[in-house]
Write a protein that holds these residues in place. Structure first.
Motif, PDB file in Angstrom:
ATOM      1  N   HIS A 161      18.657 -26.178 -29.992  1.00  0.00           N
ATOM      2  CA  HIS A 161      18.085 -25.733 -28.667  1.00  0.00           C
ATOM      3  C   HIS A 161      16.720 -26.167 -28.583  1.00  0.00           C
ATOM      4  CE1 HIS A 161      20.884 -21.618 -29.335  1.00  0.00           C
ATOM      5  NE2 HIS A 161      21.575 -22.857 -29.141  1.00  0.00           N
ATOM      6  N   ASP A 162      16.663 -26.871 -27.356  1.00  0.00           N
ATOM      7  CA  ASP A 162      15.411 -27.618 -27.492  1.00  0.00           C
ATOM      8  C   ASP A 162      15.361 -27.748 -25.764  1.00  0.00           C
ATOM      9  OD1 ASP A 162      17.247 -29.518 -26.603  1.00  0.00           O
ATOM     10  OD2 ASP A 162      16.764 -30.912 -28.338  1.00  0.00           O
ATOM     11  N   ASP A 163      14.015 -28.479 -25.393  1.00  0.00           N
ATOM     12  CA  ASP A 163      13.902 -28.506 -23.805  1.00  0.00           C
ATOM     13  C   ASP A 163      14.889 -29.372 -23.193  1.00  0.00           C
ATOM     14  OD1 ASP A 163      11.078 -27.281 -23.568  1.00  0.00           O
ATOM     15  OD2 ASP A 163      10.681 -28.736 -24.817  1.00  0.00           O
ATOM     16  N   ALA A 164      15.592 -30.384 -23.829  1.00  0.00           N
ATOM     17  CA  ALA A 164      16.841 -30.876 -23.119  1.00  0.00           C
ATOM     18  C   ALA A 164      17.829 -29.927 -22.885  1.00  0.00           C
ATOM     19  CB  ALA A 164      17.185 -32.019 -23.984  1.00  0.00           C
ATOM     20  N   ALA A 165      18.142 -29.138 -23.826  1.00  0.00           N
ATOM     21  CA  ALA A 165      19.335 -28.147 -23.612  1.00  0.00           C
ATOM     22  C   ALA A 165      18.845 -27.100 -22.367  1.00  0.00           C
ATOM     23  CB  ALA A 165      19.501 -27.106 -24.622  1.00  0.00           C
ATOM     24  N   ILE A 166      17.475 -26.767 -22.369  1.00  0.00           N
ATOM     25  CA  ILE A 166      16.758 -26.057 -21.332  1.00  0.00           C
ATOM     26  C   ILE A 166      17.190 -26.812 -19.733  1.00  0.00           C
ATOM     27  CG2 ILE A 166      14.853 -24.864 -20.183  1.00  0.00           C
ATOM     28  CD1 ILE A 166      15.997 -23.109 -22.354  1.00  0.00           C
ATOM     29  N   ASP A 167      16.907 -28.086 -20.060  1.00  0.00           N
ATOM     30  CA  ASP A 167      16.985 -28.755 -18.740  1.00  0.00           C
ATOM     31  C   ASP A 167      18.465 -28.902 -18.314  1.00  0.00           C
ATOM     32  OD1 ASP A 167      14.263 -29.459 -18.576  1.00  0.00           O
ATOM     33  OD2 ASP A 167      14.746 -31.373 -19.635  1.00  0.00           O
ATOM     34  N   ASP A 168      19.198 -29.005 -19.245  1.00  0.00           N
ATOM     35  CA  ASP A 168      20.900 -28.960 -18.984  1.00  0.00           C
ATOM     36  C   ASP A 168      21.058 -27.609 -18.294  1.00  0.00           C
ATOM     37  OD1 ASP A 168      21.226 -31.403 -19.616  1.00  0.00           O
ATOM     38  OD2 ASP A 168      21.934 -30.756 -21.570  1.00  0.00           O
ATOM     39  N   ALA A 169      20.518 -26.387 -19.066  1.00  0.00           N
ATOM     40  CA  ALA A 169      21.032 -25.060 -18.542  1.00  0.00           C
ATOM     41  C   ALA A 169      20.419 -24.820 -17.126  1.00  0.00           C
ATOM     42  CB  ALA A 169      20.281 -23.952 -19.311  1.00  0.00           C
ATOM     43  N   LEU A 170      19.150 -25.443 -16.979  1.00  0.00           N
ATOM     44  CA  LEU A 170      18.555 -25.221 -15.423  1.00  0.00           C
ATOM     45  C   LEU A 170      19.478 -25.985 -14.328  1.00  0.00           C
ATOM     46  CD1 LEU A 170      14.945 -25.605 -16.414  1.00  0.00           C
ATOM     47  CD2 LEU A 170      15.825 -23.590 -15.440  1.00  0.00           C
ATOM     48  N   VAL A 171      20.025 -27.101 -14.572  1.00  0.00           N
ATOM     49  CA  VAL A 171      20.931 -27.816 -13.700  1.00  0.00           C
ATOM     50  C   VAL A 171      22.199 -26.863 -13.370  1.00  0.00           C
ATOM     51  CG1 VAL A 171      22.438 -29.854 -13.498  1.00  0.00           C
ATOM     52  CG2 VAL A 171      20.364 -30.117 -14.478  1.00  0.00           C
ATOM     53  N   ARG A 172      22.734 -26.256 -14.432  1.00  0.00           N
ATOM     54  CA  ARG A 172      23.698 -25.503 -14.278  1.00  0.00           C
ATOM     55  C   ARG A 172      23.465 -24.139 -13.166  1.00  0.00           C
ATOM     56  NH1 ARG A 172      28.773 -26.143 -16.616  1.00  0.00           N
ATOM     57  NH2 ARG A 172      28.895 -28.116 -18.011  1.00  0.00           N
ATOM     58  N   ALA A 173      22.075 -23.511 -13.711  1.00  0.00           N
ATOM     59  CA  ALA A 173      21.555 -22.541 -12.988  1.00  0.00           C
ATOM     60  C   ALA A 173      21.429 -22.668 -11.289  1.00  0.00           C
ATOM     61  CB  ALA A 173      20.277 -21.964 -13.474  1.00  0.00           C
ATOM     62  N   GLN A 174      20.774 -23.925 -11.222  1.00  0.00           N
ATOM     63  CA  GLN A 174      21.036 -24.313  -9.664  1.00  0.00           C
ATOM     64  C   GLN A 174      22.181 -24.494  -9.075  1.00  0.00           C
ATOM     65  OE1 GLN A 174      17.627 -24.463  -7.900  1.00  0.00           O
ATOM     66  NE2 GLN A 174      19.552 -24.091  -6.540  1.00  0.00           N
ATOM     67  N   ALA A 175      23.106 -25.138  -9.712  1.00  0.00           N
ATOM     68  CA  ALA A 175      24.253 -25.131  -9.221  1.00  0.00           C
ATOM     69  C   ALA A 175      25.087 -23.958  -8.975  1.00  0.00           C
ATOM     70  CB  ALA A 175      25.301 -26.183 -10.133  1.00  0.00           C
ATOM     71  N   TYR A 176      24.929 -23.105  -9.957  1.00  0.00           N
ATOM     72  CA  TYR A 176      25.496 -21.931  -9.943  1.00  0.00           C
ATOM     73  C   TYR A 176      25.215 -20.959  -8.751  1.00  0.00           C
ATOM     74  CZ  TYR A 176      27.612 -23.335 -14.466  1.00  0.00           C
ATOM     75  OH  TYR A 176      28.267 -23.811 -15.259  1.00  0.00           O
ATOM     76  N   ALA A 177      23.753 -21.106  -8.347  1.00  0.00           N
ATOM     77  CA  ALA A 177      23.063 -20.416  -7.257  1.00  0.00           C
ATOM     78  C   ALA A 177      23.570 -20.955  -6.071  1.00  0.00           C
ATOM     79  CB  ALA A 177      21.550 -20.561  -7.483  1.00  0.00           C
ATOM     80  N   ASP A 178      23.639 -22.336  -5.988  1.00  0.00           N
ATOM     81  CA  ASP A 178      24.400 -22.909  -4.762  1.00  0.00           C
ATOM     82  C   ASP A 178      25.588 -22.277  -4.437  1.00  0.00           C
ATOM     83  OD1 ASP A 178      21.735 -24.372  -4.574  1.00  0.00           O
ATOM     84  OD2 ASP A 178      22.793 -26.133  -5.230  1.00  0.00           O
ATOM     85  N   ALA A 179      26.544 -21.997  -5.593  1.00  0.00           N
ATOM     86  CA  ALA A 179      27.761 -21.684  -5.302  1.00  0.00           C
ATOM     87  C   ALA A 179      28.001 -20.209  -5.078  1.00  0.00           C
ATOM     88  CB  ALA A 179      28.557 -21.925  -6.550  1.00  0.00           C
ATOM     89  N   GLY A 180      26.707 -19.439  -5.138  1.00  0.00           N
ATOM     90  CA  GLY A 180      26.750 -18.037  -4.817  1.00  0.00           C
ATOM     91  C   GLY A 180      26.544 -17.045  -5.740  1.00  0.00           C
ATOM     92  N   ALA A 181      26.153 -17.467  -7.282  1.00  0.00           N
ATOM     93  CA  ALA A 181      25.883 -16.628  -8.084  1.00  0.00           C
ATOM     94  C   ALA A 181      24.791 -15.742  -7.725  1.00  0.00           C
ATOM     95  CB  ALA A 181      25.852 -17.337  -9.409  1.00  0.00           C
ATOM     96  N   SER A 182      24.639 -14.653  -8.374  1.00  0.00           N
ATOM     97  CA  SER A 182      23.488 -13.669  -8.503  1.00  0.00           C
ATOM     98  C   SER A 182      22.489 -13.678  -9.720  1.00  0.00           C
ATOM     99  CB  SER A 182      23.965 -12.227  -8.150  1.00  0.00           C
ATOM    100  OG  SER A 182      25.114 -12.136  -7.352  1.00  0.00           O
ATOM    101  N   GLY A 183      22.964 -14.080 -10.890  1.00  0.00           N
ATOM    102  CA  GLY A 183      22.145 -13.899 -12.118  1.00  0.00           C
ATOM    103  C   GLY A 183      22.720 -15.087 -12.936  1.00  0.00           C
ATOM    104  N   PHE A 184      21.991 -15.427 -13.900  1.00  0.00           N
ATOM    105  CA  PHE A 184      22.156 -16.641 -14.841  1.00  0.00           C
ATOM    106  C   PHE A 184      22.182 -16.052 -16.267  1.00  0.00           C
ATOM    107  CE2 PHE A 184      21.092 -20.605 -16.975  1.00  0.00           C
ATOM    108  CZ  PHE A 184      22.242 -21.410 -16.834  1.00  0.00           C
ATOM    109  N   PHE A 185      23.289 -16.055 -16.984  1.00  0.00           N
ATOM    110  CA  PHE A 185      23.205 -15.601 -18.416  1.00  0.00           C
ATOM    111  C   PHE A 185      23.304 -16.673 -19.239  1.00  0.00           C
ATOM    112  CE2 PHE A 185      26.533 -12.453 -21.139  1.00  0.00           C
ATOM    113  CZ  PHE A 185      25.181 -12.319 -22.023  1.00  0.00           C
ATOM    114  N   ALA A 186      22.438 -16.387 -20.383  1.00  0.00           N
ATOM    115  CA  ALA A 186      22.296 -17.475 -21.345  1.00  0.00           C
ATOM    116  C   ALA A 186      22.406 -16.826 -22.637  1.00  0.00           C
ATOM    117  CB  ALA A 186      20.801 -18.211 -21.246  1.00  0.00           C
TER     118      ALA A 186
END
Length: 251
Positions: A161-186
């Motif tokens: 678990h490092d900054d690269a993993a957070i970067d990957d998570a943030l890409v998914r968070a934005q994509a999921y927000a764009d699709a209509g998600a309300s929250g992000f669970f990690a």
């Protein structure tokens, strides 16, 4: 009497970074009443716990009909908002996910967890595929709080678990927000610095799951977390108490 849409709005408003909603996950109508009686403002099922209570493993081994029947009993037992841990959405396709979500919303679920791991497979779903599934869930349940879970941190050891993993998570968070998600669970993320970075950069309120390595709730609040889930912990706690009490009868 609040409508399902009212309960969904109440539930969404409980997600405040720095003042997180704590969800002591339930598995049936009895545990729902127990947690409600303790003063909980909302309830959340835990798929692992629901499956275990039925003698099954997690990973959609519990048939959808039983998931919905269990949800119906929970909703009938309490007046609180109830959000459903829906694993991968109970559908091989986005359309099937939408139909499953519509059924659960019709029973009274005001929110869903949907995870991006391949149920019964390996790795994570492609981002576009998961976006389609989230969008279908959103279309089927317009008022629901769709909590988009990423399994990035469960699929890798903590040392990775490092900054690269957070970067990957943030890409998914934005994509999921764009699709209509309300929250992000990690779930699986425990490092304070990484949690703080995720909370600071995420377009969605961040949900962290309790386990021994995770900071206490007060510290998670300081890091900007908006929702704390207890996952299978409450079920394991309850079953440990039952086992211990029974063990005293059988020396």
């Amino acid at each position: 009497m609040p409508t399902a849409a009212d309960k969904a709005r109440i539930f969404a408003d409980l997600h405040v970074p720095g003042r997180p909603l704590q969800l002591f996950n339930i598995w049936d109508a009895g545990s729902a009443r127990a947690v409600a009686d303790a003063g909980a403002p909302a309830l959340a099922t835990g798929s692992w716990s629901v499956a275990a209570a039925h003698g099954l493993d997690d990973g959609e081994a519990l048939p959808l009909a039983l998931v919905l029947a269990n949800l119906e009993r929970i909703v009938a037992a309490v007046d609180l908002p109830v959000t459903l841990d829906f694993e991968g959405g109970y559908g091989a396709t986005a359309d099937e996910v939408g139909r499953s979500a519509a059924s659960a919303a019709g029973i009274g679920a005001i929110g869903f967890n949907i995870e991006d791991q391949q149920i019964g497979g390996h790795g994570l779903r492609p981002i576009g595929d998961q976006q389609a599934r989230i969008a279908a869930m959103r279309a089927a349940a317009p008022h629901a709080f769709v909590n988009a879970r990423t399994d990035i941190f469960l699929k890798a050891p903590a040392a990775a678990h490092d900054d690269a993993a957070i970067d990957d998570a943030l890409v998914r968070a934005q994509a999921y927000a764009d699709a209509g998600a309300s929250g992000f669970f990690a779930p699986g993320l425990a490092d304070e610095r990484l949690i703080a970075r995720l909370c600071e950069r995420s377009p969605l309120p961040v949900n962290i799951m309790v386990f021994p390595a995770v900071p206490p709730a007060a510290r998670l609040a300081e890091l900007g977390v908006a929702r704390i889930s207890h996952g299978p912990g409450p079920y394991r706690l309850a079953m440990a108490a039952v086992t211990e009490a029974a063990r005293a009868l059988y020396p």
